[in-house]
Design an enzyme around this catalytic site. Structure first.
Site, PDB file in Angstrom:
ATOM      1  NE  ARG A 104      -2.710   0.501   3.428  1.00  0.00           N
ATOM      2  CZ  ARG A 104      -3.551   0.886   4.375  1.00  0.00           C
ATOM      3  NH1 ARG A 104      -4.844   0.676   4.226  1.00  0.00           N
ATOM      4  NH2 ARG A 104      -3.123   1.458   5.465  1.00  0.00           N
ATOM      5  CB  THR A 108      -2.322   7.049  -2.920  1.00  0.00           C
ATOM      6  OG1 THR A 108      -1.646   5.774  -3.021  1.00  0.00           O
ATOM      7  CG2 THR A 108      -1.480   8.107  -3.614  1.00  0.00           C
ATOM      8  CG  ASP A 200       2.370  -2.641   8.985  1.00  0.00           C
ATOM      9  OD1 ASP A 200       2.596  -3.820   8.652  1.00  0.00           O
ATOM     10  OD2 ASP A 200       2.459  -1.690   8.198  1.00  0.00           O
ATOM     11  CG  ASP A 203       6.031  -3.092   9.942  1.00  0.00           C
ATOM     12  OD1 ASP A 203       6.783  -3.537   9.058  1.00  0.00           O
ATOM     13  OD2 ASP A 203       5.666  -1.907   9.991  1.00  0.00           O
TER      14      ASP A 203
HETATM   15  C1  PRP Z   1      -1.352  -4.490   4.363  1.00  0.00           C
HETATM   16  C2  PRP Z   1      -2.188  -5.729   4.508  1.00  0.00           C
HETATM   17  C3  PRP Z   1      -2.999  -5.733   3.256  1.00  0.00           C
HETATM   18  C4  PRP Z   1      -3.251  -4.266   3.025  1.00  0.00           C
HETATM   19  C5  PRP Z   1      -4.631  -3.948   3.493  1.00  0.00           C
HETATM   20  O1  PRP Z   1      -0.270  -4.724   3.540  1.00  0.00           O
HETATM   21  O2  PRP Z   1      -1.431  -6.892   4.697  1.00  0.00           O
HETATM   22  O3  PRP Z   1      -2.354  -6.316   2.144  1.00  0.00           O
HETATM   23  O4  PRP Z   1      -2.274  -3.563   3.804  1.00  0.00           O
HETATM   24  O5  PRP Z   1      -4.969  -2.657   3.193  1.00  0.00           O
HETATM   25  P1  PRP Z   1      -6.075  -2.270   2.126  1.00  0.00           P
HETATM   26  O6  PRP Z   1      -7.265  -3.113   2.399  1.00  0.00           O
HETATM   27  O7  PRP Z   1      -6.328  -0.809   2.438  1.00  0.00           O
HETATM   28  O8  PRP Z   1      -5.526  -2.446   0.747  1.00  0.00           O
HETATM   29  P2  PRP Z   1       0.903  -3.636   3.347  1.00  0.00           P
HETATM   30  O9  PRP Z   1       0.584  -2.726   2.212  1.00  0.00           O
HETATM   31  O10 PRP Z   1       1.178  -2.963   4.653  1.00  0.00           O
HETATM   32  O11 PRP Z   1       2.113  -4.508   2.874  1.00  0.00           O
HETATM   33  P3  PRP Z   1       2.974  -5.599   3.669  1.00  0.00           P
HETATM   34  O12 PRP Z   1       2.092  -6.801   3.882  1.00  0.00           O
HETATM   35  O13 PRP Z   1       4.073  -5.878   2.717  1.00  0.00           O
HETATM   36  O14 PRP Z   1       3.447  -4.995   4.952  1.00  0.00           O
HETATM   37  N1  URA Z   2      -2.580  -2.794   6.859  1.00  0.00           N
HETATM   38  C1  URA Z   2      -2.262  -3.235   8.094  1.00  0.00           C
HETATM   39  O1  URA Z   2      -1.298  -3.990   8.264  1.00  0.00           O
HETATM   40  N2  URA Z   2      -3.019  -2.836   9.125  1.00  0.00           N
HETATM   41  C2  URA Z   2      -4.076  -2.021   8.974  1.00  0.00           C
HETATM   42  O2  URA Z   2      -4.745  -1.681   9.970  1.00  0.00           O
HETATM   43  C3  URA Z   2      -4.383  -1.556   7.676  1.00  0.00           C
HETATM   44  C4  URA Z   2      -3.626  -1.973   6.634  1.00  0.00           C
END
Ligand code: PRP
Ligand code: URA
Length: 209
Positions: A104, A108, A200, A203
């Protein structure tokens, strides 16, 4: 309208409560996520089609059942979706695993694609998309779009925590996709994080913060 299933099992809710706590360690977070995946996997797979086949026990011939034609493929959305794969693989050891990489954008909040590797016969398979967090729904919808472009017709989405905004977006964009969650939370905050959520997920699974 896509069906939403909230898995309210006491064991799932107990484990999720510990995962939400900010002091829970990476090691415990990962273990609990795997355990929840096992428990949710039981529900997510409970209506898979089965077919009869003939076997012979030490006593006699009989008819047994096995999962039918449309074999299961697990498709985690990288990174955090990986945290649900091990638990599911214990339930379905023969499952294939595809990967869709999306992150993400911090400003944005829109998903940015960076990786996709799927089994060649993915269009013949039942696909279970995994991601612990369904926030705006952008990542899940883009992953499902991509699978549909490859011909997939039987797609399920399994998440741990969802915001109403994300559920609505998936339901409106992909009404044929069944959604399974352990909790439907209150809302999103100004950074599009789920409230109360668990922070997150990536993380917390990988210890990157
Ligand atoms: C997080 C999560 C989803 C997304 C959800 O991933 O694991 O994939 O955000 O958000 P959305 O419904 O608003 O799209 P992130 O982008 O943090 O990536 P990561 O798993 O690599 O940390
Ligand atoms: N991605 C995450 O990991 N946590 C949230 O709450 C939203 C998006």
């Amino acid at each position: 309208m896509a069906q939403l299933f909230i898995i309210n099992h006491p064991l799932v809710q107990h484990k999720l409560g510990i995962m939400r706590q900010k002091e829970t360690s990476t090691q415990d977070f990962r273990r609990l996520l795997k355990e929840i995946a096992l428990l949710m996997g039981y529900e997510v797979t409970k209506d898979l089609p089965v077919e009869n086949y003939e076997i012979e026990t030490p006593i006699c011939k009989t008819t047994a059942q096995r999962i039918g034609e449309k074999k299961m493929t697990i498709v985690p959305i990288l990174r955090a979706g990986l945290g649900l794969v091990d638990g599911l693989m214990e339930l379905i050891p023969g499952a294939k695993v595809g990967h869709i990489g999306l992150y993400r954008d911090e400003k944005t909040h829109k998903p940015v694609p960076y990786y996709c590797k799927l089994p060649k016969d993915i269009d013949q398979r039942t696909v279970l998309v995994t991601d612990p967090m369904l926030a705006t729904g952008g990542s899940a919808c883009d992953a499902i779009d991509l699978l549909k472009q490859r011909g997939c017709k039987h797609i399920r989405l399994m998440c741990l925590v969802a915001a109403p905004e994300g559920v609505r977006k998936v339901q409106e964009t992909h009404p044929d996709v069944k959604i399974y969650v352990a909790a439907l939370d209150q809302c999103l905050n100004e950074n599009a994080y789920i409230v109360p959520g668990l922070g997150d997920a990536g993380d917390r699974i990988f210890g990157t913060k």
